[in-house]
Scaffold this motif. Sequence first.
Motif, PDB file in Angstrom:
ATOM      1  N   ASN A  68       0.815  -1.218   0.000  1.00 28.77           N
ATOM      2  CA  ASN A  68       0.000   0.000   0.000  1.00 28.77           C
ATOM      3  C   ASN A  68       0.849   1.268   0.000  1.00 28.77           C
ATOM      4  O   ASN A  68       0.358   2.347   0.316  1.00 28.77           O
ATOM      5  CB  ASN A  68      -0.944  -0.016   1.208  1.00 28.77           C
ATOM      6  CG  ASN A  68      -1.962  -1.124   1.110  1.00 28.77           C
ATOM      7  OD1 ASN A  68      -2.434  -1.435   0.012  1.00 28.77           O
ATOM      8  ND2 ASN A  68      -2.290  -1.748   2.229  1.00 28.77           N
ATOM      9  N   LEU A 134     -13.180  15.562   3.242  1.00 29.15           N
ATOM     10  CA  LEU A 134     -11.792  15.125   3.390  1.00 29.15           C
ATOM     11  C   LEU A 134     -11.075  16.077   4.342  1.00 29.15           C
ATOM     12  O   LEU A 134     -11.270  17.292   4.274  1.00 29.15           O
ATOM     13  CB  LEU A 134     -11.119  15.128   2.008  1.00 29.15           C
ATOM     14  CG  LEU A 134      -9.708  14.571   1.889  1.00 29.15           C
ATOM     15  CD1 LEU A 134      -9.509  13.908   0.526  1.00 29.15           C
ATOM     16  CD2 LEU A 134      -8.643  15.641   2.082  1.00 29.15           C
ATOM     17  N   LYS A 158     -14.066   9.495  11.114  1.00 29.17           N
ATOM     18  CA  LYS A 158     -14.784   8.222  10.969  1.00 29.17           C
ATOM     19  C   LYS A 158     -16.278   8.429  11.237  1.00 29.17           C
ATOM     20  O   LYS A 158     -17.132   7.889  10.533  1.00 29.17           O
ATOM     21  CB  LYS A 158     -14.185   7.210  11.956  1.00 29.17           C
ATOM     22  CG  LYS A 158     -14.490   5.780  11.613  1.00 29.17           C
ATOM     23  CD  LYS A 158     -13.723   4.837  12.492  1.00 29.17           C
ATOM     24  CE  LYS A 158     -14.199   3.414  12.216  1.00 29.17           C
ATOM     25  NZ  LYS A 158     -13.701   2.468  13.191  1.00 29.17           N
ATOM     26  N   LEU A 163     -12.629  11.348   4.514  1.00 29.97           N
ATOM     27  CA  LEU A 163     -11.300  10.782   4.273  1.00 29.97           C
ATOM     28  C   LEU A 163     -10.269  11.561   5.089  1.00 29.97           C
ATOM     29  O   LEU A 163     -10.417  12.778   5.299  1.00 29.97           O
ATOM     30  CB  LEU A 163     -10.939  10.874   2.790  1.00 29.97           C
ATOM     31  CG  LEU A 163     -11.797  10.042   1.825  1.00 29.97           C
ATOM     32  CD1 LEU A 163     -11.571  10.500   0.382  1.00 29.97           C
ATOM     33  CD2 LEU A 163     -11.476   8.554   1.974  1.00 29.97           C
ATOM     34  N   ASP A 183      -6.345   7.427   5.478  1.00 28.80           N
ATOM     35  CA  ASP A 183      -6.518   7.025   4.073  1.00 28.80           C
ATOM     36  C   ASP A 183      -5.273   7.274   3.240  1.00 28.80           C
ATOM     37  O   ASP A 183      -4.998   6.539   2.299  1.00 28.80           O
ATOM     38  CB  ASP A 183      -7.719   7.765   3.471  1.00 28.80           C
ATOM     39  CG  ASP A 183      -8.995   7.282   4.118  1.00 28.80           C
ATOM     40  OD1 ASP A 183      -9.445   6.183   3.786  1.00 28.80           O
ATOM     41  OD2 ASP A 183      -9.500   7.980   5.024  1.00 28.80           O
ATOM     42  N   LEU A 204      -1.391   4.643   0.714  1.00 23.24           N
ATOM     43  CA  LEU A 204      -2.775   4.831   0.253  1.00 23.24           C
ATOM     44  C   LEU A 204      -3.589   3.642   0.733  1.00 23.24           C
ATOM     45  O   LEU A 204      -3.245   2.483   0.432  1.00 23.24           O
ATOM     46  CB  LEU A 204      -2.856   4.854  -1.280  1.00 23.24           C
ATOM     47  CG  LEU A 204      -2.577   6.135  -2.041  1.00 23.24           C
ATOM     48  CD1 LEU A 204      -2.856   5.915  -3.525  1.00 23.24           C
ATOM     49  CD2 LEU A 204      -3.420   7.301  -1.521  1.00 23.24           C
ATOM     50  N   SER A 205      -4.662   3.898   1.441  1.00 17.73           N
ATOM     51  CA  SER A 205      -5.497   2.790   1.916  1.00 17.73           C
ATOM     52  C   SER A 205      -6.122   2.095   0.704  1.00 17.73           C
ATOM     53  O   SER A 205      -6.358   2.728  -0.337  1.00 17.73           O
ATOM     54  CB  SER A 205      -6.602   3.321   2.833  1.00 17.73           C
ATOM     55  OG  SER A 205      -7.520   4.109   2.090  1.00 17.73           O
ATOM     56  N   ARG A 207      -9.107   1.351   0.171  1.00 21.80           N
ATOM     57  CA  ARG A 207     -10.366   1.978  -0.285  1.00 21.80           C
ATOM     58  C   ARG A 207     -10.087   3.255  -1.085  1.00 21.80           C
ATOM     59  O   ARG A 207     -10.798   3.570  -2.031  1.00 21.80           O
ATOM     60  CB  ARG A 207     -11.321   2.239   0.882  1.00 21.80           C
ATOM     61  CG  ARG A 207     -11.020   3.442   1.739  1.00 21.80           C
ATOM     62  CD  ARG A 207     -12.215   3.830   2.618  1.00 21.80           C
ATOM     63  NE  ARG A 207     -11.814   4.877   3.555  1.00 21.80           N
ATOM     64  CZ  ARG A 207     -12.645   5.605   4.271  1.00 21.80           C
ATOM     65  NH1 ARG A 207     -13.937   5.421   4.179  1.00 21.80           N
ATOM     66  NH2 ARG A 207     -12.193   6.530   5.086  1.00 21.80           N
ATOM     67  N   LEU A 208      -9.027   3.960  -0.719  1.00 20.77           N
ATOM     68  CA  LEU A 208      -8.708   5.168  -1.484  1.00 20.77           C
ATOM     69  C   LEU A 208      -8.072   4.811  -2.828  1.00 20.77           C
ATOM     70  O   LEU A 208      -8.335   5.469  -3.846  1.00 20.77           O
ATOM     71  CB  LEU A 208      -7.804   6.096  -0.671  1.00 20.77           C
ATOM     72  CG  LEU A 208      -7.610   7.498  -1.242  1.00 20.77           C
ATOM     73  CD1 LEU A 208      -8.959   8.180  -1.534  1.00 20.77           C
ATOM     74  CD2 LEU A 208      -6.794   8.375  -0.299  1.00 20.77           C
TER      75      LEU A 208
END
Length: 346
Positions: A68, A134, A158, A163, A183, A204-205, A207-208
């Motif tokens: 990641n 964000l 959260k 983000l 994220d 970078l997560s 999901r991102l």
Amino acid sequence: MEIAELWDPEPGWLNTASYGLPPRPAWEALQAALSDWRVGATSWEPWDGSTTRARESFARLIGADSENVFVGSTVSAALAPIAAALPDGAKVLTDDVEFTSNVFPWQVHADRGIEVIAVPGDDVVGRITPGIDLVAVSAVQSSTGAVLDLPAVVAASKQIGALVVIDATQAVGWHPITVDGVDALIAHSYKWLMAPRGATLGYLSPRLQERCRPSAAGWYAARDIHGSYYGPVMELDPGARRFDQSPAWFSFVGAAPALELIEEIGVETINRHNLALANEFRAGLGLEPSNSAIVSTRLPGAQEAFAAAGIRAAVRGGKLRASFHIYSTRDDVQQALSALKPLIRG
Ligand SMILES: Cc1ncc(COP(=O)(O)O)c(C=O)c1O
């Protein structure tokens, strides 16, 4: 070899927040690569091996999986794909003294309604309210040295599904930090990671990653790097490597040994060392202790006093900024305080 012997600072370098000094293993690796480059002694692949080492070391330092982590050149370029992935009209919350590499990448999308809301650092957590998409803030502020309450930012974000994007350029290397609940976490490595400028690393997560277009993809972002020099067939790496910018070789040659050395010494050890010196300096100025390796204070005449004494610090936002890293010493602190003595009331 003693830790302190790994650097050769000229006394009075109090400006790691501008750039860090290379440890001996990084300096020597870079000199060897430059010598080879000069005469064409080697192909480039060994230089590129440093990119992988730096990626893996960075991942360990921030508690991430190296799948990641991507590599790039600057913080602003690393943020560009994230900004491009925001929907029209998105709202980005930041600190009103945020370094602009974490502000302009969002602001350049103003024409499609992206709005940057900049509030004083102490108000950031409280302003993470519905409507914010964000949160883009530094883990440690460049100009003031303020340390972000990252768990509070993560918790509040959260709650509203925002983000969290962290510029950790002034943090990784001395301030313990992990990517839990984050994220994106990006750091340019030429300050506290003591690398040459040009080696940026980012988390970078997953999901991102899914939301972003790897808009800088080239041969180096391919699943099979060495099988992807030519032609129209594109198969990008499935992980964060698809966001890689092909690396500035020599920057990474210097980065890998420096990051590995930080791991070896340990961020907790570096943190204790840096805070002890920063707080000794603060005490000499009559300031309360703090949790930052960067000391920022308004002291008219300080710039001139430091210049006369040969001490290299910075002035940001009209304030003196002095920063302390693993190669800084108590002598540096005492030298700085005696230069400032005529200016200190008390
Ligand atoms: C917090 C922070 N982020 C980023 C940078 C550098 O930005 P870039 O990598 O976009 O040149 C700096 C340089 O001072 C900084 O202090």
